[in-house]
Each structure stands twice: as structure tokens, then as C-alpha cells.
Motif scaffolding. Structure first.
Motif, mmCIF file in Angstrom:
data_model
loop_
_atom_site.group_PDB
_atom_site.id
_atom_site.type_symbol
_atom_site.label_atom_id
_atom_site.label_comp_id
_atom_site.label_asym_id
_atom_site.label_seq_id
_atom_site.Cartn_x
_atom_site.Cartn_y
_atom_site.Cartn_z
ATOM 1 N N ILE A 1 0.832 -1.203 0.000
ATOM 2 C CA ILE A 1 0.000 0.000 0.000
ATOM 3 C C ILE A 1 0.868 1.254 0.000
ATOM 4 C CG2 ILE A 1 -1.665 1.320 1.361
ATOM 5 C CD1 ILE A 1 -2.898 -1.301 2.251
ATOM 6 N N VAL A 9 -2.954 0.670 -3.900
ATOM 7 C CA VAL A 9 -3.683 -0.567 -4.128
ATOM 8 C C VAL A 9 -4.743 -0.744 -3.047
ATOM 9 C CG1 VAL A 9 -2.038 -1.919 -2.779
ATOM 10 C CG2 VAL A 9 -3.421 -3.053 -4.518
ATOM 11 N N ASN A 10 -5.893 -1.297 -3.437
ATOM 12 C CA ASN A 10 -6.952 -1.601 -2.483
ATOM 13 C C ASN A 10 -6.567 -2.847 -1.694
ATOM 14 O OD1 ASN A 10 -9.597 -3.353 -1.971
ATOM 15 N ND2 ASN A 10 -10.167 -1.189 -1.893
ATOM 16 N N GLU A 11 -6.622 -2.739 -0.366
ATOM 17 C CA GLU A 11 -6.154 -3.846 0.482
ATOM 18 C C GLU A 11 -6.932 -5.129 0.225
ATOM 19 O OE1 GLU A 11 -6.901 -4.730 5.067
ATOM 20 O OE2 GLU A 11 -5.297 -3.240 4.800
ATOM 21 N N SER A 12 -8.260 -5.043 0.238
ATOM 22 C CA SER A 12 -9.085 -6.228 0.060
ATOM 23 C C SER A 12 -8.841 -6.874 -1.304
ATOM 24 C CB SER A 12 -10.561 -5.860 0.213
ATOM 25 O OG SER A 12 -11.389 -6.969 -0.023
ATOM 26 N N ARG A 13 -8.777 -6.043 -2.357
ATOM 27 C CA ARG A 13 -8.557 -6.582 -3.699
ATOM 28 C C ARG A 13 -7.168 -7.215 -3.814
ATOM 29 N NH1 ARG A 13 -9.381 -2.192 -6.315
ATOM 30 N NH2 ARG A 13 -11.641 -2.490 -6.413
ATOM 31 N N SER A 56 -19.073 -5.072 6.355
ATOM 32 C CA SER A 56 -18.301 -4.775 5.144
ATOM 33 C C SER A 56 -18.968 -5.300 3.887
ATOM 34 C CB SER A 56 -16.891 -5.370 5.263
ATOM 35 O OG SER A 56 -16.936 -6.795 5.241
#
Length: 735
Positions: free
Chosen positions: A139, A144-148, A603
Motif C-alpha cells: 500500500i 492498491v486496495n487492500e481487500s482486492r 463490510s
């Protein structure tokens, strides 16, 4: 005895599955004659037990819904005489790994404990905790998206396992395939390999299995094991595999082991299928099995379909804009300026056709490359006003979209301490409305004691629209109670007595009584919690369901599905949590587990399908709404199809593949995946989509196009050439 394998190939609705079942029935009849010395088999009910002589039959289907349909058809065609074991490839791998877990314990020197499967949401959460340091670095280097990011790395493990590729080989594949471009995966390939090795080791130490780990264990350790192969050959003598163009590469290795053992096998294959290509399927590699089989080509469709006459022209038009053709009136266009107008016009056309008895609702499907919530809701609402049922195919919504689930989560925060930051006044107000819902009989008894005034009835109507039953506490009163009687606190939020509200007399008897009942129940649970009489939050949730929803038995089906999925998720979550606490000797408290569980559901990670696999009664005669992937996966067919958003670029470039999926196909060249490769893949995918959809329509296709998309952008997709060659609906009507 001569065993044989049959490879049945053909387009959609060419009769492949019917031929598969016929072949199975023929083989079983031959076996019965040989078992009985050439005589006819004894009649059913004669007292004999033929099942002891029957061979093991393994039946595989691409997905669960198709498996149910396939087994029903086999049972009907054979009068239920032959017991079969039906499953999906992934389901089979999981069952086998658990069944032969002691063998894997010996091979891998694992701790002797019964394995637990991790749901995807648990997998995501635990992997995020384990990889925290690597995630923070990624990150920091890019937005970048953490979950993705976590999901993408985990998907690489599953893709590799389905292709029978080891974790050690993944970094090399990524390095060669991505060509040093790591914009979508901002970490070094070697680091990816280390993360996955760490994750697999961590899970196996604790007896936890994910889909990727399970498949990897099956392909790398269990399937090659001589002892397992011996047991496999003893258990199954017949194999039926439907739609193998949707199977992963590892399935071919399983089939080859069975064929080498001499089983009778029949496979069906659709050259224009490959719906799950990009999600682990490797149709080209599976097609290689045909060399070991007697090939049957079903060239003629079993039922009339539009692909027979129009397939070639439609594909050529979509791929070559300069190609000139005039499409017949079986393909018509519906065009508007805005998408809102388009949705209304499509609903009007369907309504008129149903009301004039041109088609039944069950004969109509609305298909889009990306069927968003706006389209689903708009079409469902408009058609419902005309009493036309709608089945939204696989419309999986977050569990927290259900008011009942949100109310139960709020209830947890009011019983357990230190959860006050997870609740607010609006959530409490909604909980009061939902928990005060009563069956109509109870409502009638309370009505005898107090006559509502017009204002009360207005509030009640508002509640009824969104409630399962009329709520004793309507939204207006619930809002007042939340404002004046809810005492927020980070450690111990609570509900105060109704008399805290200065004008509590305005609440009325019904609302006051219902509210006091909720307060008393919460206080009772808090007292039992302090006395350690509540084993876990799952027990508390079960008590709440029994208390406020009559055990769930009186709920509508869609709410019952959500409630069942919610309880299964909760039970699984606590089971995993207990395993981790015992293994790691963690001091994690029950409250922290509850907090993590609530945040997980909030979520939107966990979903449930609010519709049954097969609607019953009047709902079975419904218009189908689906995106292209869902529709093709379901193997459905309709007289009329409406291709929504025909001008959308997503027909060509829609994303229905996992990151780096082409690199894990057996046919991958080993070179970097380029933009040219992507374009070629998309064009091949579009060709399969068009042929498959036309093969599943028998009468008409409506190309539905709006000049502007939902966000106001002009739509200039690849199917515009079809729109220009087709007849507008208005012109067809005037003619």
C-alpha cells in the motif's frame, strides 16, 4: 468385459446431456444382463438387493445447480434404480481430501486433527492478518486496495492448484507472464510465492483448508498416491462428466487415472461453452481427453434455435463492422436516448407480450453483460405492478441488506460489553421496528385494547411496507425512542425506560409494551451473560430468533434464506475462532471475536441468494433477469431474449476472469501476456457468448440499446453493427 469411454460434443441444446444419460442407461442394462447370466433383471420388489451388485457411479457437473438438474434427470430416466454419487469437481476434491486426511497426515507429517474448511470471508480476514507487513509495504508503494490485493494473491493459489502447479512455480510464471509489469500486483513475484508458502503452512498447522489448499493437496499428494488410486478404482466403475469444458486441468488427471483403471466413462463437451474460462477452467486441455474416447458429434440441434441460421452472420457482423448483412425480424432493436427510458420500454414490451398471451413470463429472459442493481430493481418493480413475477438469477446480496440481520447485529452490541462504537441511533431505531414485528394474530389481539388514530395508522403503513409483519413500534416512534431512550456508550450502550421520553404517553400502549418487552429481554440476557450462562454469541442469536421471529418458521422464504446463511456463517466463524484460540493459546476474548464478526458482515463480504434454486408455485412462471455469465452458467433457454445494454463495451471487454488466469492454462506459451493477447482472448470470448446465447433462444432476440449509459457516457460497443443491421421494433409493429 470391454469398457469404453464416450466423448459427446455439440453446441448448446444439441442433446449432449440426454445422450449422456442414454449411454449410462445402456451400460447399466448391459451390466444387469451379464450379472443375471444373460437373463432379464429381476423385477423391483422381488426381495433381491441388486444394489450390492451395482457399480459405483460418479456423476460430475460444472456447478451445484446443474448437478441437481442432472441427477434428477438420471433418476427419472432410470427410475431411480442406480445409486449415484453426484458432486462438482471442487466438491469432489474437498470430500476426498477430508475422507483420506489420515493419508495426508502421514505424507506431510501434519498434526492429527480433523480439518476445517475456511469460507472465503474467513480466508480473506485471516490472510490479511497474517500478511499485514507485506500488505502495508504494498500500500505504501502504490494506491492498491487492500481487500482486492489480498483476494488477488489468494486467487493465484487457487489457479495454480487447479492447474496442478506448485506454489514454488508461481513466481516464475508471474515473472514471465507479466513481463516485469506489476501495476496490478505491486510486489515482487518472489514475495508472492513466499506469502503463499507462509499462508499454506500456517493453515495446515491448524488444520484449516481453503479451496486452493484443498485442491493443491488433492492434485499434488493424494491423486498420485498408489494407495488412493487403488481405493478410487474400487469405489467407482462408471464416470459421467457433464460440460467438461467448464472443468479445471486437474480434472483431466483424475479422469485419466479412472480411465487407466478401466472405468466406463462418458463426457460431454461444448466447443462454444467455456463459461468458466478465466476462473480456473481449461477447456482446451480437457478436450485432449477425446483422443482416448469414442467421439460422437451432435451436429443437429435437438430443438429449434436461432444459432442454426443466424449464428454465422451475427458473429461476422460483430467481428467485422464492414461486413454487410440484413438480419431477419427474429432479431429486433429497442432504442432510446437514456437508460432509464430503455428500462421502462423493455418492461412495457414484456408486459404487453405477456398480457396479449404472445409469451408466458417463463419464456422471457433479460440478459446484460453487467446487470446492475438499478436495472434489477427497475425491471422488477415495473413488472411487479402488472403481476408479472421476476426471478433475478443468483442475485446475491450482502447479508446486511436484510433488516433482520442488521437488527440481530445491533442486538449483539447491546448485550455484550465494549461494542458501543459499532452501533448508532439509526441502527437502534431500525432494530426496534424489526424486533417488534408480530404475526397478524398477535397484532389483532393488541388492537382490541387500543384504537389507533390516523397518525398512528400512517406510521404503521410505513412500517408495513418494509416489514415482514405490521410492526408494533412504527418508524416514527422508533426514531423518538432512539433519540430519547438510547444511551450511547463505548463500553455499555443501553436502552432506558420508555418514561425517559418526556412525552412517553404519546407512544401508545402497543409501542410502549413492545419496547418494554425488548428492554426486559436484553436485561435478562445481560444478567445471564454475567453468570456465564450464554455459551457463545451463536447461542444468543438463536435465542433472539426464537424470541422475536418464532424460530424463523413464519418468515418469508427470502428472509429465511438470509437468516439461515447468517446463522451458518456465525456458527462457522466461532468454530474457526475456537480452533485458533486452542491452537495459538490466544487470549482473544469473546467480545473481540464478536466485534470482528460484526465488522466482517458490515463490510458486505458475506452474501446470500434471496431466491430458491428452483422457484415453486406462481413464482416459477417468472421473467428471468441475469448477467451473461450467470445465464450461460445456468444452462437455461428461452423463447425470447432481451440483450440489455447492447451498445455497452462490456460485451467485448467485460471482466469475468481472475487476475493472471491465462498464465495458468496448460496451453500458455510461456511468453509475456500482451494487449494483443488480451484482445484476441476477448474476441474469442465474444464469439462464444453470441453463439451460446443464440443457441438458447428459439423465437426472438431484442437488442436493447440506449445512446447514453447510466453515467451519461455515449455507448459505442462492438454490437452496434448488429443494431444497425436489425429491424427496429417500431418498424416491425407498423409493418
Amino acid at each position: 468385459m470391454n469398457y469404453e469411454a464416450v466423448w459427446i460434443t455439440g453446441a448448446a441444446r444439441s442433446g449432449k446431456t440426454t445422450r449422456l444419460i442414454q449411454q449410462f442407461h445402456t451400460w447399466m442394462a448391459q451390466r444387469e444382463r451379464q450379472t443375471n447370466g444373460g437373463t432379464e433383471p429381476p423385477p423391483q420388489g422381488s426381495g433381491d438387493i441388486p444394489s450390492l451388485e451395482m457399480p459405483g457411479v460418479l456423476v460430475l457437473a460444472a456447478i451445484g445447480d446443474n448437478r441437481i438438474d442432472l441427477v434428477d434427470r438420471i433418476t427419472l430416466a432410470t427410475a431411480g434404480k442406480y445409486p449415484v454419487h453426484s458432486t462438482t469437481p471442487l466438491g469432489f476434491f474437498e470430500t476426498e481430501v477430508i475422507l483420506f486426511w489420515p493419508l495426508l497426515i502421514q505424507q506431510l507429517d501434519l498434526k492429527a486433527q480433523f480439518p476445517l474448511r475456511l469460507n472465503p470471508e474467513n480466508e480473506q480476514e485471516l490472510a490479511t492478518q497474517l500478511w499485514r507487513a507485506q500488505i502495508d509495504r504494498a500500500i505504501a508503494q502504490s494506491a492498491v486496495n487492500e481487500s482486492r490485493f489480498v483476494r488477488r494473491v489468494l486467487d493465484l493459489l487457487q489457479l495454480a492448484a487447479l492447474a496442478q502447479i506448485t506454489i514454488a512455480e508461481i513466481p516464475t510464471i508471474l515473472e514471465q507472464g507479466l513481463g516485469g509489469k506489476n501495476g496490478e500486483l505491486p510486489i515482487a513475484p518472489q514475495t508472492v510465492g513466499e506469502m503463499l508458502q507462509q499462508w499454506q503452512h500456517w493453515c495446515l498447522e491448524r488444520g484449516l483448508l481453503t479451496y486452493g489448499i484443498t485442491t493443491g493437496l488433492y492434485g499434488q499428494y493424494l491423486l498420485p498416491h498408489p494407495t488412493y488410486q487403488q481405493h478410487l478404482a474400487q469405489r467407482y466403475a462408471v464416470l459421467l462428466a457433464d460440460d467438461v469444458d467448464e472443468y479445471p486441468a486437474i480434472a483431466r488427471h483424475l479422469f485419466e487415472v479412472l480411465l487407466d483403471a478401466g472405468v466406463q466413462a462418458a463426457f460431454t463437451y461444448n466447443p462454444d461453452g467455456a463459461v468458466r474460462l478465466g476462473l480456473g477452467a481449461d477447456p482446451h486441455y480437457l478436450e485432449g481427453l477425446a483422443t482416448r474416447c469414442r467421439v460422437e458429434v451432435l451436429a443437429t440441434p435437438a430443438v429449434p434455435c436461432l444459432s442454426t441460421e443466424l449464428g454465422a452472420s451475427v458473429v461476422e457482423l460483430a467481428g467485422n463492422p464492414t461486413f454487410f448483412a440484413i438480419l431477419p425480424e427474429t432479431i429486433q432493436t429497442i432504442q432510446t436516448i437514456s437508460r432509464a427510458q430503455l428500462l421502462r420500454r423493455v418492461a412495457e414490451v414484456i408486459t404487453e407480450a405477456v398480457q396479449t398471451h404472445q409469451v408466458d413470463p417463463q419464456d422471457v429472459a433479460v440478459i446484460s453483460p453487467g446487470l446492475d442493481a438499478i436495472a434489477r430493481y427497475s425491471l422488477s418493480e415495473i413488472l411487479a405492478k402488472h403481476q408479472i413475477p421476476v426471478e433475478s438469477l443468483n442475485d446475491q446480496r450482502p447479508l446486511t441488506s436484510s433488516p433482520i440481520i442488521r437488527a440481530l447485529l445491533t442486538l449483539l452490541t447491546l448485550v455484550y460489553p465494549h461494542l458501543g462504537r459499532l452501533v448508532d441511533r439509526d441502527a437502534v431505531a431500525e432494530m426496534l421496528v424489526v424486533l417488534s414485528q408480530q404475526p397478524s394474530s398477535s397484532r389483532a389481539r393488541l388492537n382490541e385494547t387500543e384504537e389507533e388514530n390516523p397518525a398512528d395508522r400512517a406510521g404503521s403503513r410505513l412500517a408495513t411496507r418494509s416489514a415482514l409483519y405490521p410492526a408494533l413500534i412504527d418508524p416514527v416512534r422508533a426514531g423518538l425512542l432512539a433519540d430519547y431512550c438510547f444511551a450511547p456508550h463505548p463500553d455499555r450502550p443501553r436502552l432506558l425506560a420508555a418514561t425517559t421520553f418526556p412525552r412517553w404517553d404519546r407512544l401508545g400502549y402497543q409501542a410502549s409494551t413492545a419496547y418494554q418487552g425488548i428492554v426486559d429481554w436484553l436485561e435478562q440476557q445481560q444478567a445471564q451473560l454475567e453468570q456465564r450462562l450464554i455459551p457463545s454469541a451463536v447461542s444468543l442469536l438463536d435465542r433472539a430468533i426464537q424470541q422475536f421471529f418464532l424460530g424463523g418458521g413464519a418468515l418469508p422464504f427470502d428472509q429465511l434464506v438470509c437468516l439461515r446463511q447468517f446463522m451458518e456463517t456465525a456458527q462457522h466463524y466461532w468454530e474457526i475462532s475456537d480452533r485458533l484460540r486452542r491452537r495459538d493459546r490466544s487470549d482473544a476474548s469473546s467480545v473481540r471475536t464478536i466485534s470482528q464478526f460484526i465488522q466482517l458482515l458490515q463490510s458486505g463480504t458475506v452474501t446470500a441468494n434471496p431466491y430458491p434454486v428452483r422457484p415453486m408455485g406462481p413464482a416459477s412462471n417468472a421473467v428471468t433477469l441475469a448477467n451473461v455469465f450467470q445465464y450461460r452458467s445456468s444452462r437455461r433457454a428461452h423463447r425470447w431474449q432481451f440483450w440489455l445494454d447492447a451498445g455497452s463495451p462490456r460485451w467485448l471487454s467485460g471482466v469475468d476472469a481472475l487476475f493472471a488466469a491465462p498464465l495458468f492454462l496448460q496451453s500458455w506459451s510461456g511468453r509475456a501476456w500482451t494487449a494483443t493477447d488480451l484482445m484476441t482472448s476477448n474476441e474469442q470470448r465474444l464469439r462464444r457468448i453470441l453463439l451460446d446465447l443464440l443457441g438458447r433462444s428459439s423465437d426472438k432476440v431484442y437488442l436493447c440499446h440506449s445512446d447514453l449509459s447510466t453515467n451519461g457516457q455515449e455507448q459505442t460497443g462492438v454490437l452496434l453493427s448488429l443494431l444497425n443491421a436489425a429491424t427496429p421494433l417500431e418498424s416491425a409493429l407498423s409493418a
